[in-house]
Design a protein around this motif. Structure first.
Motif, PDB file in Angstrom:
ATOM      1  N   ALA A 191       0.469 -13.501   0.247  1.00  0.00           N
ATOM      2  CA  ALA A 191       1.267 -13.672   1.468  1.00  0.00           C
ATOM      3  C   ALA A 191       1.233 -12.371   2.250  1.00  0.00           C
ATOM      4  N   GLY A 192       1.519 -12.473   3.546  1.00  0.00           N
ATOM      5  CA  GLY A 192       1.615 -11.266   4.358  1.00  0.00           C
ATOM      6  C   GLY A 192       0.304 -10.549   4.546  1.00  0.00           C
ATOM      7  N   GLU A 193      -0.771 -11.307   4.664  1.00  0.00           N
ATOM      8  CA  GLU A 193      -2.090 -10.729   4.942  1.00  0.00           C
ATOM      9  C   GLU A 193      -2.533 -11.233   6.316  1.00  0.00           C
ATOM     10  N   LEU A 194      -3.015 -12.465   6.383  1.00  0.00           N
ATOM     11  CA  LEU A 194      -3.370 -13.030   7.686  1.00  0.00           C
ATOM     12  C   LEU A 194      -2.127 -13.334   8.509  1.00  0.00           C
ATOM     13  N   CYS A 195      -1.063 -13.718   7.825  1.00  0.00           N
ATOM     14  CA  CYS A 195       0.194 -14.041   8.501  1.00  0.00           C
ATOM     15  C   CYS A 195       1.178 -12.880   8.340  1.00  0.00           C
ATOM     16  N   GLY A 196       2.214 -12.885   9.163  1.00  0.00           N
ATOM     17  CA  GLY A 196       3.133 -11.764   9.226  1.00  0.00           C
ATOM     18  C   GLY A 196       4.210 -11.773   8.159  1.00  0.00           C
ATOM     19  N   ILE A 212       3.646  -9.847  -4.998  1.00  0.00           N
ATOM     20  CA  ILE A 212       3.043 -10.446  -3.807  1.00  0.00           C
ATOM     21  C   ILE A 212       1.613  -9.939  -3.689  1.00  0.00           C
ATOM     22  N   GLY A 213       0.669 -10.873  -3.568  1.00  0.00           N
ATOM     23  CA  GLY A 213      -0.705 -10.491  -3.304  1.00  0.00           C
ATOM     24  C   GLY A 213      -0.843 -10.069  -1.850  1.00  0.00           C
ATOM     25  N   HIS A 214      -1.193  -8.832  -1.629  1.00  0.00           N
ATOM     26  CA  HIS A 214      -1.226  -8.196  -0.309  1.00  0.00           C
ATOM     27  C   HIS A 214       0.209  -7.856   0.106  1.00  0.00           C
ATOM     28  N   GLY A 215       0.827  -8.650   0.979  1.00  0.00           N
ATOM     29  CA  GLY A 215       2.193  -8.351   1.409  1.00  0.00           C
ATOM     30  C   GLY A 215       2.289  -7.177   2.358  1.00  0.00           C
ATOM     31  N   VAL A 216       1.139  -6.691   2.812  1.00  0.00           N
ATOM     32  CA  VAL A 216       1.114  -5.462   3.598  1.00  0.00           C
ATOM     33  C   VAL A 216       1.878  -5.590   4.917  1.00  0.00           C
ATOM     34  N   ARG A 217       1.918  -6.800   5.469  1.00  0.00           N
ATOM     35  CA  ARG A 217       2.553  -6.953   6.774  1.00  0.00           C
ATOM     36  C   ARG A 217       4.077  -7.030   6.677  1.00  0.00           C
ATOM     37  N   ALA A 218       4.597  -6.865   5.485  1.00  0.00           N
ATOM     38  CA  ALA A 218       6.047  -6.680   5.344  1.00  0.00           C
ATOM     39  C   ALA A 218       6.511  -5.466   6.132  1.00  0.00           C
ATOM     40  N   ILE A 219       5.607  -4.520   6.361  1.00  0.00           N
ATOM     41  CA  ILE A 219       5.956  -3.299   7.083  1.00  0.00           C
ATOM     42  C   ILE A 219       6.476  -3.598   8.485  1.00  0.00           C
ATOM     43  N   ASP A 221       8.733  -5.686   9.288  1.00  0.00           N
ATOM     44  CA  ASP A 221      10.123  -6.151   9.240  1.00  0.00           C
ATOM     45  C   ASP A 221      10.919  -5.213   8.331  1.00  0.00           C
ATOM     46  N   ALA A 222      11.737  -4.361   8.932  1.00  0.00           N
ATOM     47  CA  ALA A 222      12.481  -3.355   8.159  1.00  0.00           C
ATOM     48  C   ALA A 222      13.398  -3.995   7.121  1.00  0.00           C
ATOM     49  N   ALA A 223      14.018  -5.115   7.484  1.00  0.00           N
ATOM     50  CA  ALA A 223      14.915  -5.793   6.541  1.00  0.00           C
ATOM     51  C   ALA A 223      14.141  -6.323   5.341  1.00  0.00           C
ATOM     52  N   LEU A 224      12.939  -6.795   5.576  1.00  0.00           N
ATOM     53  CA  LEU A 224      12.108  -7.289   4.479  1.00  0.00           C
ATOM     54  C   LEU A 224      11.689  -6.140   3.561  1.00  0.00           C
ATOM     55  N   VAL A 225      11.357  -4.995   4.144  1.00  0.00           N
ATOM     56  CA  VAL A 225      11.014  -3.835   3.319  1.00  0.00           C
ATOM     57  C   VAL A 225      12.185  -3.487   2.399  1.00  0.00           C
ATOM     58  N   GLU A 226      13.385  -3.497   2.941  1.00  0.00           N
ATOM     59  CA  GLU A 226      14.576  -3.240   2.117  1.00  0.00           C
ATOM     60  C   GLU A 226      14.716  -4.280   1.015  1.00  0.00           C
ATOM     61  N   ARG A 227      14.438  -5.526   1.348  1.00  0.00           N
ATOM     62  CA  ARG A 227      14.536  -6.586   0.337  1.00  0.00           C
ATOM     63  C   ARG A 227      13.531  -6.370  -0.786  1.00  0.00           C
ATOM     64  N   LEU A 228      12.321  -5.990  -0.443  1.00  0.00           N
ATOM     65  CA  LEU A 228      11.310  -5.725  -1.468  1.00  0.00           C
ATOM     66  C   LEU A 228      11.767  -4.623  -2.417  1.00  0.00           C
ATOM     67  N   LEU A 247      -7.294  -6.266   9.895  1.00  0.00           N
ATOM     68  CA  LEU A 247      -5.841  -6.139  10.017  1.00  0.00           C
ATOM     69  C   LEU A 247      -5.464  -4.783  10.595  1.00  0.00           C
ATOM     70  N   TYR A 248      -6.232  -3.758  10.228  1.00  0.00           N
ATOM     71  CA  TYR A 248      -6.002  -2.397  10.713  1.00  0.00           C
ATOM     72  C   TYR A 248      -7.352  -1.799  11.100  1.00  0.00           C
ATOM     73  N   PRO A 249      -7.379  -0.939  12.133  1.00  0.00           N
ATOM     74  CA  PRO A 249      -8.659  -0.403  12.603  1.00  0.00           C
ATOM     75  C   PRO A 249      -9.316   0.569  11.637  1.00  0.00           C
ATOM     76  N   ASN A 250      -8.514   1.261  10.833  1.00  0.00           N
ATOM     77  CA  ASN A 250      -9.079   2.210   9.883  1.00  0.00           C
ATOM     78  C   ASN A 250      -8.053   2.505   8.793  1.00  0.00           C
ATOM     79  N   LEU A 251      -8.488   3.230   7.776  1.00  0.00           N
ATOM     80  CA  LEU A 251      -7.632   3.516   6.625  1.00  0.00           C
ATOM     81  C   LEU A 251      -6.553   4.540   6.938  1.00  0.00           C
ATOM     82  N   ASP A 252      -6.769   5.355   7.958  1.00  0.00           N
ATOM     83  CA  ASP A 252      -5.765   6.359   8.312  1.00  0.00           C
ATOM     84  C   ASP A 252      -4.451   5.736   8.756  1.00  0.00           C
TER      85      ASP A 252
END
Length: 325
Positions: A191-196, A212-219, A221-228, A247-252
């Protein structure tokens, strides 16, 4: 620097780990035509998530016998052991095996033989996470869970759902996860890879998962980050995959370090390494060079991964000793 660090990987699809040279060798055994699968440099051809799935399915179709899958698992686990991995989990897909006419028990037995041979040769410990393919629909995901429970194997220690998260809702998989959880399998969901972040929230609200596999787009939503953080949910982050898929232009600018510094339990994995030009060593190197993470940070990430691994406590403790040695 990172080459000698002991590494732990939780998020890698076994069919997606099939290196092009192995796919060509196995295809030759069975007379499979691979026209259009590779470019002139021998790399997989794809340009977006949909074409990636198509290439993945074609490459997966060459593996048809227990011996084929033994070779696939042995190749993968010895390769990551050579890069310093001491433990790895792989997502397995009965649907891909069945598409090639191979029963689940034979599929798992072949993979298990490769994992055990790799451990004997290199000391790498491996486990499998049975997965349903989300875009094939709830009935197939339920069948995957039911099969994993009805035909248990000691090296199959988890259950999850993968595939295109733009299709179906986690509520459609509640029963599959219920029977898998009741059978003692560890639970994870992509979750949280292709979708938000709403995709992560839906998975947490409907499925009794610890990872969660990936889950990167939790970033986002601040409330979701707190929940994690509050719920101790572990993210199986795959930075190289995220950049390769756009999803992101580069690793930086990848939010790995931001999530970690927010207190989220993060791990790093290569997802489908030959498709994304990655490997577990490359992921560690990228975190070092592009995210500024040092040896202690990377070892902490490995400890987090072992803590979240779907493995018995005795094995976990042995691996922690190796990690800290």
């Amino acid at each position: 620097m990172t080459t000698t660090l002991p590494k732990v990987e939780l998020h890698c699809h076994i069919e997606g780990a099939a290196r092009p040279d192995l796919v060509r060798r196995v295809a030759a055994r069975h007379g499979v035509n691979l026209t259009g699968l590779f470019d002139e440099r021998g790399n997989y051809v794809w340009h977006d998530f949909t074409s990636f799935i198509r290439a993945y399915d074609i490459a997966s179709s060459v593996f048809r016998t227990p011996e084929d899958f033994r070779d696939l698992a042995f190749d993968h686990f010895t390769a990551i052991a050579a890069e310093g991995a001491i433990y790895g989990e792989v997502f397995i897909s009965a649907d891909h095996a069945l598409a090639s006419g191979l029963p689940y028990a034979d599929y798992v037995a072949g993979l298990a033989a490769g994992i055990e041979d790799a451990e004997a040769a290199k000391g790498i410990v491996g486990r499998m996470v049975a997965t349903g393919v989300r875009h094939l629909g709830p009935d197939r995901v339920f069948a995957a869970a039911k099969t994993a429970v009805a035909e248990p194997h000691p090296l199959v220690t988890g259950f999850g759902v993968a595939g295109d998260e733009r299709m179906h809702h986690p509520r459609d998989f509640i029963e599959a996860f219920r029977i898998a959880g009741e059978a003692g399998l560890g639970l994870t969901a992509h979750a949280g890879e292709l979708c938000g972040p709403e995709s992560v929230i839906a998975a947490l609200d409907n499925l009794d998962i610890s990872r969660i596999g990936h889950g990167v787009r939790a970033i986002e939503d601040a409330a979701l980050v707190e929940r994690l953080v509050d719920e101790g949910i572990v993210l199986e982050l795959c930075p190289g995959s995220n950049v390769a898929l756009g999803l992101y232009p580069n690793l930086d600018v990848h939010p790995f370090r931001t999530l970690m510094e927010s207190g989220v339990a993060v791990t790093v994995s290569s997802d489908d390494p030959p498709y994304f030009g990655s490997s577990i060593r490359a992921e560690y190197d990228w975190l070092n060079r592009h995210q500024g993470l040092g040896d202690e940070d990377l070892l902490k990430i490995g400890r987090t991964a072992l803590g979240a691994a779907f493995v018995d406590d005795a094995t976990r403790q042995r691996l922690l000793v190796r990690l800290d040695a």
